[in-house]
Design a protein around this motif. Structure first.
Motif, short mmCIF file in Angstrom:
data_model
loop_
_atom_site.label_atom_id
_atom_site.label_comp_id
_atom_site.label_asym_id
_atom_site.label_seq_id
_atom_site.Cartn_x
_atom_site.Cartn_y
_atom_site.Cartn_z
N GLU A 18 0.84 -1.20 0.00
CA GLU A 18 0.00 0.00 0.00
C GLU A 18 0.87 1.25 0.00
O GLU A 18 0.65 2.19 -0.76
CB GLU A 18 -0.90 0.02 1.23
CG GLU A 18 -2.14 -0.83 1.13
CD GLU A 18 -3.02 -0.68 2.36
OE1 GLU A 18 -3.45 0.46 2.64
OE2 GLU A 18 -3.27 -1.68 3.05
N LEU A 19 1.87 1.25 0.88
CA LEU A 19 2.77 2.40 1.00
C LEU A 19 3.51 2.63 -0.33
O LEU A 19 3.55 3.76 -0.84
CB LEU A 19 3.76 2.17 2.13
CG LEU A 19 4.77 3.29 2.41
CD1 LEU A 19 4.05 4.56 2.83
CD2 LEU A 19 5.75 2.86 3.49
N ASP A 20 4.05 1.55 -0.89
CA ASP A 20 4.84 1.67 -2.12
C ASP A 20 3.99 2.19 -3.28
O ASP A 20 4.41 3.09 -4.02
CB ASP A 20 5.44 0.31 -2.50
CG ASP A 20 6.49 -0.16 -1.51
OD1 ASP A 20 6.92 0.64 -0.67
OD2 ASP A 20 6.87 -1.35 -1.59
N VAL A 21 2.81 1.61 -3.44
CA VAL A 21 1.99 1.91 -4.62
C VAL A 21 1.26 3.24 -4.48
O VAL A 21 1.36 4.12 -5.35
CB VAL A 21 0.98 0.77 -4.90
CG1 VAL A 21 0.01 1.18 -6.01
CG2 VAL A 21 1.72 -0.51 -5.27
N PHE A 22 0.52 3.42 -3.39
CA PHE A 22 -0.34 4.60 -3.28
C PHE A 22 0.44 5.88 -3.01
O PHE A 22 0.02 6.97 -3.42
CB PHE A 22 -1.43 4.37 -2.24
CG PHE A 22 -2.41 3.30 -2.63
CD1 PHE A 22 -3.26 3.48 -3.71
CD2 PHE A 22 -2.44 2.09 -1.96
CE1 PHE A 22 -4.14 2.49 -4.10
CE2 PHE A 22 -3.32 1.10 -2.34
CZ PHE A 22 -4.17 1.29 -3.42
N SER A 23 1.59 5.79 -2.35
CA SER A 23 2.42 6.98 -2.12
C SER A 23 2.87 7.59 -3.44
O SER A 23 3.03 8.81 -3.56
CB SER A 23 3.65 6.62 -1.28
OG SER A 23 3.26 6.26 0.02
N SER A 24 3.06 6.74 -4.45
CA SER A 24 3.50 7.24 -5.76
C SER A 24 2.42 8.06 -6.46
O SER A 24 2.70 8.75 -7.44
CB SER A 24 3.93 6.06 -6.64
OG SER A 24 2.83 5.27 -7.01
N TYR A 25 1.19 8.00 -5.94
CA TYR A 25 0.09 8.81 -6.49
C TYR A 25 -0.24 10.00 -5.59
O TYR A 25 -1.28 10.64 -5.75
CB TYR A 25 -1.16 7.94 -6.67
CG TYR A 25 -1.03 6.94 -7.79
CD1 TYR A 25 -1.41 7.26 -9.09
CD2 TYR A 25 -0.49 5.68 -7.54
CE1 TYR A 25 -1.27 6.34 -10.13
CE2 TYR A 25 -0.34 4.76 -8.57
CZ TYR A 25 -0.73 5.09 -9.85
OH TYR A 25 -0.57 4.19 -10.88
N GLY A 26 0.64 10.29 -4.63
CA GLY A 26 0.44 11.43 -3.75
C GLY A 26 -0.38 11.14 -2.52
O GLY A 26 -0.73 12.06 -1.77
N VAL A 27 -0.70 9.88 -2.29
CA VAL A 27 -1.47 9.49 -1.10
C VAL A 27 -0.58 9.54 0.13
O VAL A 27 0.57 9.06 0.10
CB VAL A 27 -2.06 8.07 -1.28
CG1 VAL A 27 -2.69 7.58 0.02
CG2 VAL A 27 -3.09 8.07 -2.40
#
Length: 215
Positions: free
Chosen positions: A25-34
């Motif tokens: 979750e951290l790896d994927v969604f952080s890349s979208y500004g989450v």
């Protein structure tokens, strides 16, 4: 009530993998500004992958939202970590083998996508011991809704009252209870964990046959 089938949850029962979902979750969604905080991530712990994706998008909307693509990225990242790291629950393969030798039917009922389940069973080298492998991705709702357990019992050809579910979470125990099954809470050696929804409690799989099945 005579037991004929044992149905396993996957994450936190067969493998110690919940940290992988958090990391993905951290790896994927952080890349979208989450902004993936611990408090918010804790709320997603027992959701399906689709529910997790919608959860983050509702709080931190971004352009060009593609739910299936994001789910695929999270799942792919989790699979990478499962394959690369030692995450097998101690004694679980022997426990499943013993159940099979005693002629119990064996099922898997998980909120995780089916392709993760197949990777896990291959890693544990127990795929041929399972009579059914079912995911909430094929149901309209995931746990704590009982659908995945009801479908698993149907696939096994065993009525729910003759099934027992092994779970590590309140939502999973609730799903199994509402399906009409007996329940076991697996704590991975944490003696402080307990639940009113569990008929039995096992700390680990070393002496679990004696604890639950009296054998």
């Amino acid at each position: 009530m005579a037991l004929k089938a044992v149905i396993f949850d996957m994450d936190g029962v067969l493998i110690d993998s919940e940290k992988f979902w958090t990391q993905a979750e951290l790896d994927v969604f952080s890349s979208y500004g989450v902004k993936v905080t611990d408090d918010l991530a804790a709320q997603t712990k027992y959701m399906t992958t689709q529910e997790v994706t919608e959860f983050w998008y509702e709080r931190f909307p971004w352009e060009n939202f593609d739910s299936s693509d994001l789910e695929n990225k999270v799942v792919t990242r989790v699979i990478e970590m499962i394959q690369d790291q030692d995450c097998t629950m101690s004694g679980v393969q022997g426990f499943i083998t013993n159940l099979k030798n005693k002629e119990y039917k064996i099922g898997l009922a998980t909120n995780a996508p089916l392709r993760v389940a197949h990777v896990v069973l291959e890693k544990l080298q127990v795929r041929d011991l399972f009579d059914t492998v079912h995911s909430s991705e094929f149901e309209t709702q995931g746990k704590p809704h009982p659908a995945v357990y009801l479908s698993s019992a149907k696939n096994l050809g065993v009525s729910p009252e003759h099934c027992i579910a092994i779970e590590d979470s309140p939502s999973g125990l609730k799903a199994a209870k509402e399906a009409g099954m007996q329940t076991v809470i697996f704590t991975n050696d944490d003696e402080s964990i307990d639940s009113d929804l569990a008929d039995f409690k096992i700390l680990n799989f070393e002496n679990a046959l004696l604890t639950v099945f009296g054998e």
